[in-house]
Design a protein around this motif. Structure first.
Motif, PDB file in Angstrom:
ATOM      1  N   ASP A 150      -2.577  -3.248  -3.127  1.00 32.45           N
ATOM      2  CA  ASP A 150      -3.147  -2.084  -3.798  1.00 32.45           C
ATOM      3  C   ASP A 150      -2.775  -2.188  -5.273  1.00 32.45           C
ATOM      4  O   ASP A 150      -1.721  -2.724  -5.620  1.00 32.45           O
ATOM      5  N   GLU A 191       0.857  -1.187   0.000  1.00 29.06           N
ATOM      6  CA  GLU A 191       0.000   0.000   0.000  1.00 29.06           C
ATOM      7  C   GLU A 191       0.891   1.235   0.000  1.00 29.06           C
ATOM      8  O   GLU A 191       1.743   1.377   0.878  1.00 29.06           O
ATOM      9  N   SER A 218      -8.226  -1.681  -3.177  1.00 30.67           N
ATOM     10  CA  SER A 218      -7.926  -0.620  -4.127  1.00 30.67           C
ATOM     11  C   SER A 218      -9.054   0.390  -4.239  1.00 30.67           C
ATOM     12  O   SER A 218     -10.224   0.044  -4.063  1.00 30.67           O
ATOM     13  N   LYS A 248     -11.708   0.403  -1.620  1.00 28.65           N
ATOM     14  CA  LYS A 248     -11.520   1.443  -0.607  1.00 28.65           C
ATOM     15  C   LYS A 248     -12.656   2.439  -0.749  1.00 28.65           C
ATOM     16  O   LYS A 248     -13.121   2.684  -1.868  1.00 28.65           O
TER      17      LYS A 248
END
Length: 158
Positions: free
Chosen positions: A85, A41, A113, A135
């Motif tokens: 991510d 990330e 993501s 996300k």
């Protein structure tokens, strides 16, 4: 002695046995076996929050903030689960996923993501991701998705 069990009493006993089994399974995975995770990330504050939360859940967490760092760690170390991510400095998370599946196909991968398009989800799952969590997400939900993935992988032969 005469024992007479009604169907209801028998079902209550079965339910209690199931609860004990789930409890034991949970602690076998979470405490006896300390799971090693890699968090890939680029947002340091989010990564630190994930590490802090999952550390309290008894996971051993490592971090990678760039494409190159992720590729290096995946090539050198073994992980039970990788949180990945897709948008990374220096490269694409889907290329990291391809590399993971080449060097360690048994490793569980959850994509986390901000890219929430259907095409991204389908591409990630086709390449070999086990789950896709857009996300923003809640940390308890992430923790349970990790737990479920590891449980499936560890008990899939039973």
């Amino acid at each position: 002695m005469d024992f007479e069990y009604s169907g209801f009493a028998f079902q209550q006993i079965i339910n209690k046995i199931k609860k004990v089994y789930r409890f034991i399974t949970y602690f076998c995975i979470k405490i006896i076996l300390r799971m090693k995770l890699l968090i890939v990330e680029d947002e340091k504050s989010l990564s630190d929050s994930i590490v802090s939360y999952l550390g309290h859940e008894d996971y051993l967490c490592e971090q990678a903030f760039t494409f190159n760092d992720a590729m290096l760690r995946v090539g050198v170390y073994k992980y039970d689960c990788i949180l990945l991510d897709l948008m990374l400095p220096g490269g694409n998370g889907l290329d990291v996923l391809r590399h993971i599946k080449e060097v360690s196909p048994e490793t569980g991968v959850i994509i986390v993501s901000a890219r929430d398009s259907l095409d991204d989800k389908i591409d990630g799952l086709k390449i070999g991701a086990d789950d896709y969590l857009p996300k923003p997400f809640h940390l308890p939900e992430l923790s349970m998705r990790i737990f479920a993935l590891i449980r499936r992988r560890n008990f899939s032969n039973d």
